[in-house]
Design a protein around this motif. Structure first.
Motif, short mmCIF file in Angstrom:
data_model
loop_
_atom_site.label_atom_id
_atom_site.label_comp_id
_atom_site.label_asym_id
_atom_site.label_seq_id
_atom_site.Cartn_x
_atom_site.Cartn_y
_atom_site.Cartn_z
N ASP A 12 0.83 -1.21 0.00
CA ASP A 12 0.00 0.00 0.00
C ASP A 12 0.87 1.26 0.00
OD1 ASP A 12 -2.25 -1.45 0.00
OD2 ASP A 12 -2.83 -1.07 2.09
N LYS A 13 1.87 1.27 0.89
CA LYS A 13 2.78 2.43 0.98
C LYS A 13 3.50 2.65 -0.36
CE LYS A 13 4.24 3.04 5.79
NZ LYS A 13 5.34 2.87 6.74
N HIS A 16 1.10 3.84 -3.19
CA HIS A 16 0.62 5.21 -2.94
C HIS A 16 1.72 6.22 -3.31
CE1 HIS A 16 -1.49 8.54 -1.07
NE2 HIS A 16 -0.39 8.84 -0.40
N GLN A 19 2.53 6.26 -7.17
CA GLN A 19 1.52 6.98 -7.96
C GLN A 19 1.64 8.49 -7.77
OE1 GLN A 19 -2.35 5.37 -6.99
NE2 GLN A 19 -1.75 3.32 -7.69
N SER A 20 1.85 8.91 -6.52
CA SER A 20 1.91 10.35 -6.27
C SER A 20 3.15 10.99 -6.89
CB SER A 20 1.84 10.66 -4.78
OG SER A 20 2.97 10.18 -4.11
N THR A 38 5.90 10.48 1.98
CA THR A 38 4.83 11.32 1.42
C THR A 38 5.38 12.18 0.29
OG1 THR A 38 5.31 13.20 2.88
CG2 THR A 38 3.79 11.50 3.72
#
Length: 566
Positions: A12-13, A16, A19-20, A38
């Motif tokens: 998941d990490k 995410h 994609q970002s 992030t």
């Protein structure tokens, strides 16, 4: 060599972040392994900004340090900038003294003699200050344990400001200000600065009082980057920002001393590795062979011709350092082989005529072969002095602390330390240190480890990947150059050994139907047999660019080779 594949973050990490950022999953994996989870983290990582530097007044005692320096200037006092003789110390002294001298003339520098005075603040240095009318000493990259020295200075009406990054002892010296982010009562947001980094925070604080911005301090960052690279502090947070911009200064408009050091190097653009292997050893050579003053003279000289003169002298010291390093390492090897009647968990060697300036380098060389926490002793006056180096994961400072009843003094970090003891205490200390290491070291720490970031295929190695990895720079502890592993590799028949002793290995390798790629392995010449007869094998490596006749191509910098597992 142990090959250890780093744990993979959760899918998941990875997805995410991938994609970002619009990157491949394994690039996202590399970032998460570095604590970047992030979009905002990644933005700060890939685009370091001087705006990310912390307010220097967040450091405990910074207000007191600035107030005392301003008072000294207002009263026309003489200020002595004192620092250790290694790269971190001499760059810090050059930084703070040249900044103060830019607007106040009564400033001088002092580097202790490695042989006559030893490491850190010295009574001789305080006597020099007393004899010459200095009422304020700013100590850089040393002083956190100098309780007796600071008390001695106080009796002579000399104040101390200490700027250090080493671990404090139980008590702090009674100085006007003690700047050290490793103080337990200091809540500065980043505690991994080097000594020169703490010095930079001091001039940053002084600058704010004079309405200066960070742009005014930009020219000093070549010194800070050099210290960060040489002192092997984590390449995270403020260190990464300071090193990133310091490299820009080194490559665009360095001070004459640094320009003179790199003048003979053919490379147009220096990276952090070049700073470690080209600039730092030469600065260090002054304090190792002659005197650290020579490094400060070089780094504070504004005339380029004069700086070239200083640099050529330092080049001679560096050549002498290399000769001594080879000779002493050879003698240490002979001593170890002769006394190797039982398996030991540490390496401790002594010879009274070994040059004190290179014993730290020799300790590192011995670890390359024997891979044990290592102490190299020599005679220093009527005492024995040693440099300690450690293996990954083992805290040599704590081990020395456990044996401190045998020592006169010691100090340092987890991986590097220095100490002195009385001659009669050497046998007991040697045994106590061995027992302490045996008791506390984990068995796996005695085998060198290659930490592998990710297993990839050669088809993953694209120009885009190489471009992205270049943006991971500057590399250093906690942000090391990514190491990859690839299985089922074959040499295309071009394998050969290089070097006078055939110690290096050159390959041209393929995986399945991939395009061939050049690979070089320093010190891997003995492994050529693994690559013969169309055998398949596994590689661990870093990616690098090789420039030849104006053409740039990707090549593998090999870390290790092993036969494919059946």
């Amino acid at each position: 060599m142990r090959w250890t594949l780093k744990p993979k973050p959760s899918e998941d990490k990875i997805s995410h972040l991938a994609q970002s950022l619009n990157v491949e999953d394994f690039v996202a994996t590399l970032l998460i392994q570095r604590g970047i989870e992030t979009f905002e983290d990644a933005k700060n990582f890939f685009r370091p900004s001087l705006e990310h530097l912390h307010d220097p007044y967040l450091m405990k005692d910074m207000d007191k340090a600035v107030s005392r320096i301003e008072e000294a200037i207002a009263n026309q006092e003489n200020i002595l900038v004192f620092g250790d003789y290694d790269v971190d110390g001499t760059t810090a002294v050059s930084l703070v003294s040249s900044y103060l001298k830019s607007y106040y003339p009564n400033v001088a520098t002092y580097i202790p003699d490695r042989y006559a005075e030893g490491y850190g603040v010295s009574f001789k240095g305080i006597d020099f200050a007393d004899d010459n009318g200095f009422s304020l000493i700013i100590a850089l990259d040393c002083g956190i344990k100098s309780i007796d020295h600071v008390a001695y200075a106080k009796e002579r009406n000399i104040d101390f400001i200490i700027c250090d990054h080493h671990r404090p002892g139980e008590f702090l010296p009674d100085a006007v200000a003690v700047l050290d982010p490793k103080r337990e009562d200091c809540f500065y947001p980043y505690d991994e600065l080097c000594g020169c980094g703490v010095g930079f925070k001091l001039i940053q604080a002084l600058g704010t009082n004079r309405n200066e911005t960070i742009d005014d301090l930009f020219p000093y960052l070549d010194l800070v980057a050099t210290a960060i690279a040489a002192d092997i502090v984590p390449m995270t947070g403020e260190n990464r920002v300071l090193a990133y911009y310091g490299l820009q200064v080194i490559n665009s408009n360095p001070r004459p001393g640094i320009k003179a050091l790199v003048h003979q190097v053919k490379k147009k653009v220096l990276d952090i590795t070049d700073v470690v292997f080209i600039i730092a050893p030469r600065i260090n050579a002054a304090g190792r062979i002659k005197h650290g003053n020579h490094a400060v003279e070089l780094l504070t000289e504004f005339d380029f011709e004069q700086a070239q003169q200083f640099a050529s002298e330092i080049e001679k010291y560096n050549a002498d350092r290399k000769d001594l390093d080879k000779q002493i390492t050879k003698e240490a090897f002979q001593q170890i082989e002769k006394n190797q009647e039982q398996e030991r968990f540490s390496t401790v060697v002594f010879q009274e005529d070994w040059h004190k300036g290179v014993i730290g380098i020799v300790a590192s060389r011995l670890i390359e072969t024997y891979y044990r926490p290592t102490l190299v002793f020599t005679k220093s006056g009527d005492k024995y002095a040693a440099s300690a180096r450690s293996v990954k994961g083992f805290d040599v400072y704590n081990a020395l602390d456990a044996c401190s009843s045998h020592l006169e003094q010691f100090g340092g970090h987890m991986y590097a330390a220095g100490m002195t003891l009385k001659e009669e205490n050497y046998p007991a200390f040697k045994e106590a240190f061995e027992k302490q290491v045996e008791k506390t070291i984990l068995p796996e720490m005695l085998t060198p480890e290659i930490e592998v970031d990710a297993e990839i295929n050669f088809t993953d190695i694209t120009p885009k990947l190489v471009r992205i990895l270049k943006q991971f720079e500057p590399f250093g502890p906690l942000n090391m150059t990514p190491v990859f592993m690839t299985k089922n590799v074959k040499d295309t028949g071009h394998a050969k050994t290089l070097g006078a002793d055939e110690e290096h290995l050159r390959l041209f390798v393929k995986q399945n139907n991939s395009e061939g790629i050049a690979a070089i392995g320093f010190g891997l010449g003995k492994k050529i047999d693994i690559t013969k007869n169309q055998n398949t094998f596994q590689l661990t490596y870093c990616l690098s660019e090789n420039e030849w006749n104006g053409n740039i191509s990707t090549q593998l910098m090999l870390k290790d080779i092993r036969a494919n597992e059946n």
